[in-house]
Design an enzyme around this catalytic site. Structure first.
Site, PDB file in Angstrom:
ATOM      1  N   ARG A   9       0.846  -1.193   0.000  1.00 40.90           N
ATOM      2  CA  ARG A   9       0.000   0.000   0.000  1.00 40.90           C
ATOM      3  C   ARG A   9       0.882   1.243   0.000  1.00 40.90           C
ATOM      4  O   ARG A   9       2.002   1.218   0.513  1.00 40.90           O
ATOM      5  CB  ARG A   9      -0.915   0.004   1.226  1.00 40.90           C
ATOM      6  CG  ARG A   9      -1.815  -1.224   1.355  1.00 40.90           C
ATOM      7  CD  ARG A   9      -2.570  -1.220   2.672  1.00 40.90           C
ATOM      8  NE  ARG A   9      -3.442  -2.382   2.813  1.00 40.90           N
ATOM      9  CZ  ARG A   9      -3.092  -3.531   3.385  1.00 40.90           C
ATOM     10  NH1 ARG A   9      -1.856  -3.662   3.889  1.00 40.90           N
ATOM     11  NH2 ARG A   9      -3.939  -4.529   3.473  1.00 40.90           N
ATOM     12  N   TYR A  63      -9.075 -11.078  -6.579  1.00 41.24           N
ATOM     13  CA  TYR A  63      -8.189 -11.035  -7.734  1.00 41.24           C
ATOM     14  C   TYR A  63      -8.350 -12.253  -8.624  1.00 41.24           C
ATOM     15  O   TYR A  63      -8.002 -12.200  -9.807  1.00 41.24           O
ATOM     16  CB  TYR A  63      -6.735 -10.895  -7.273  1.00 41.24           C
ATOM     17  CG  TYR A  63      -6.498  -9.626  -6.512  1.00 41.24           C
ATOM     18  CD1 TYR A  63      -6.441  -8.406  -7.173  1.00 41.24           C
ATOM     19  CD2 TYR A  63      -6.380  -9.616  -5.126  1.00 41.24           C
ATOM     20  CE1 TYR A  63      -6.250  -7.222  -6.486  1.00 41.24           C
ATOM     21  CE2 TYR A  63      -6.191  -8.441  -4.432  1.00 41.24           C
ATOM     22  CZ  TYR A  63      -6.129  -7.250  -5.115  1.00 41.24           C
ATOM     23  OH  TYR A  63      -5.960  -6.079  -4.433  1.00 41.24           O
ATOM     24  N   LYS A  67      -1.505  -2.932   8.113  1.00 42.12           N
ATOM     25  CA  LYS A  67      -2.660  -2.641   8.939  1.00 42.12           C
ATOM     26  C   LYS A  67      -2.627  -3.471  10.217  1.00 42.12           C
ATOM     27  O   LYS A  67      -2.193  -4.620  10.213  1.00 42.12           O
ATOM     28  CB  LYS A  67      -3.955  -2.926   8.166  1.00 42.12           C
ATOM     29  CG  LYS A  67      -4.215  -1.957   7.019  1.00 42.12           C
ATOM     30  CD  LYS A  67      -5.549  -2.250   6.356  1.00 42.12           C
ATOM     31  CE  LYS A  67      -5.863  -1.244   5.263  1.00 42.12           C
ATOM     32  NZ  LYS A  67      -7.158  -1.530   4.596  1.00 42.12           N
ATOM     33  N   HIS A 106      -2.881   2.223  -5.699  1.00 46.08           N
ATOM     34  CA  HIS A 106      -3.695   1.042  -5.424  1.00 46.08           C
ATOM     35  C   HIS A 106      -3.923   0.235  -6.694  1.00 46.08           C
ATOM     36  O   HIS A 106      -4.073  -0.990  -6.651  1.00 46.08           O
ATOM     37  CB  HIS A 106      -5.027   1.446  -4.798  1.00 46.08           C
ATOM     38  CG  HIS A 106      -5.528   0.444  -3.802  1.00 46.08           C
ATOM     39  ND1 HIS A 106      -4.848   0.136  -2.638  1.00 46.08           N
ATOM     40  CD2 HIS A 106      -6.637  -0.339  -3.791  1.00 46.08           C
ATOM     41  CE1 HIS A 106      -5.513  -0.780  -1.955  1.00 46.08           C
ATOM     42  NE2 HIS A 106      -6.597  -1.096  -2.653  1.00 46.08           N
ATOM     43  N   HIS A 141      -3.112  -9.189   3.405  1.00 43.56           N
ATOM     44  CA  HIS A 141      -4.548  -9.283   3.646  1.00 43.56           C
ATOM     45  C   HIS A 141      -4.812 -10.117   4.906  1.00 43.56           C
ATOM     46  O   HIS A 141      -4.215 -11.175   5.089  1.00 43.56           O
ATOM     47  CB  HIS A 141      -5.260  -9.948   2.465  1.00 43.56           C
ATOM     48  CG  HIS A 141      -5.371  -9.064   1.259  1.00 43.56           C
ATOM     49  ND1 HIS A 141      -5.530  -9.555  -0.020  1.00 43.56           N
ATOM     50  CD2 HIS A 141      -5.364  -7.706   1.142  1.00 43.56           C
ATOM     51  CE1 HIS A 141      -5.596  -8.543  -0.873  1.00 43.56           C
ATOM     52  NE2 HIS A 141      -5.510  -7.421  -0.185  1.00 43.56           N
ATOM     53  N   ARG A 146      -1.049  -1.954  -7.032  1.00 41.33           N
ATOM     54  CA  ARG A 146      -1.206  -3.078  -6.089  1.00 41.33           C
ATOM     55  C   ARG A 146      -2.122  -4.148  -6.691  1.00 41.33           C
ATOM     56  O   ARG A 146      -1.806  -5.339  -6.650  1.00 41.33           O
ATOM     57  CB  ARG A 146      -1.772  -2.542  -4.771  1.00 41.33           C
ATOM     58  CG  ARG A 146      -2.076  -3.587  -3.697  1.00 41.33           C
ATOM     59  CD  ARG A 146      -2.466  -2.844  -2.418  1.00 41.33           C
ATOM     60  NE  ARG A 146      -3.138  -3.683  -1.439  1.00 41.33           N
ATOM     61  CZ  ARG A 146      -2.503  -4.446  -0.540  1.00 41.33           C
ATOM     62  NH1 ARG A 146      -1.189  -4.467  -0.529  1.00 41.33           N
ATOM     63  NH2 ARG A 146      -3.178  -5.146   0.341  1.00 41.33           N
TER      64      ARG A 146
END
Length: 255
Positions: free
Chosen positions: A106, A236, A130, A201, A227, A204
């Site tokens: 990110r 994806y 995150k 993004h 993730h 990404r």
């Protein structure tokens, strides 16, 4: 108020859906209704709260725009051409693009990288994602070369006493702002004919799609992207299927 039960709420939602409201709007209104019915129960205006049993329509997940592998290569080449003159900002922007595409990280993760987060010998970067989850992501030779040029020729020209240990710097010497990284991606991708307009993004998304198309397994891509759940990465797989269908439609004689 007593007539406000689950059946009435479902009919209310169905009428709005038939009227053309989006699933996102209906989901917001469902959340508002739940808040209202909970309040009505506390005020003894309702004997029972129907809100928790009211299911919100699932938000429609749109497939992200991605670059083809050749388009991604063209964007990197355009960025590299801009850096040939040795301008510090151009060297930085090229390193930013190469690292974003190589790792799929990110833009916020990239801007928070410090110098010691990069292991040049092993060609891996330690990313803090995150939830303060750390992961180790490899990068290839092109990104390593772009980073080397930035660190040897670009960063020293921009560094000030305010630079501390930030890997990427802005033109005033402070830590790179995500807006500058987004602008670098927009500018490079904008030079590629037929490419969708996108920012970091989009790179990404493209990196994840190209990994899967190249044979990477879903769990590995999940780990690389950071993730928390596999269901996010599974988006994806739909992208790659749609791309295969488009190729089939264009090329198969009986499509």
């Amino acid at each position: 108020m007593k007539a406000l039960d689950l059946v009435a709420l479902r009919e209310w939602l169905a009428a709005q859906y038939s009227g053309g409201l989006s699933k996102t709007t209906l989901a917001r209104r469902t959340a508002s209704v739940r808040t209202f019915t909970a309040w009505a129960l506390r005020e003894e205006l309702l004997a029972e709260d129907p809100g928790p049993r009211l299911s919100a329509p699932r938000k429609q997940r749109t497939l992200p725009s991605v670059l083809r592998a050749d388009q991604a290569g063209s964007a990197m080449e355009a960025s590299a051409a801009g850096a040939q003159q040795g301008d510090p900002a151009a060297l930085r922007d090229h390193a930013v693009l190469e690292l974003l595409y190589a790792t799929g990280m990110r833009v916020s993760e990239l801007c928070h990288l410090d110098l010691d987060h990069v292991d040049h010998d092993r060609r891996v970067v330690h990313v803090h994602g995150k939830g303060d989850r750390e992961r180790v992501v490899p990068f290839g030779i092109p990104a390593d070369r772009a980073l080397g040029r930035w660190l040897s020729r670009g960063r020293p020209a921009l560094a000030t006493s305010a630079s501390t240990s930030a890997l990427f710097l802005g033109v005033r010497g402070g830590r790179l702002d995500p807006r500058a990284a987004r602008r670098a991606v927009h500018d490079a991708v904008g030079t590629v004919a037929g490419a969708a307009d996108m920012g970091p993004h989009g790179l990404r998304h493209s990196a994840a799609t190209h990994l899967l198309e190249g044979g990477a397994d879903l769990r590995s891509v999940q780990e690389l992207l950071g993730h928390a759940t596999l269901s996010t990465t599974q988006l994806y797989t739909h992208v790659t299927v749609e791309r295969l269908k488009a190729i089939h439609d264009r090329t198969h004689p009986r499509s």
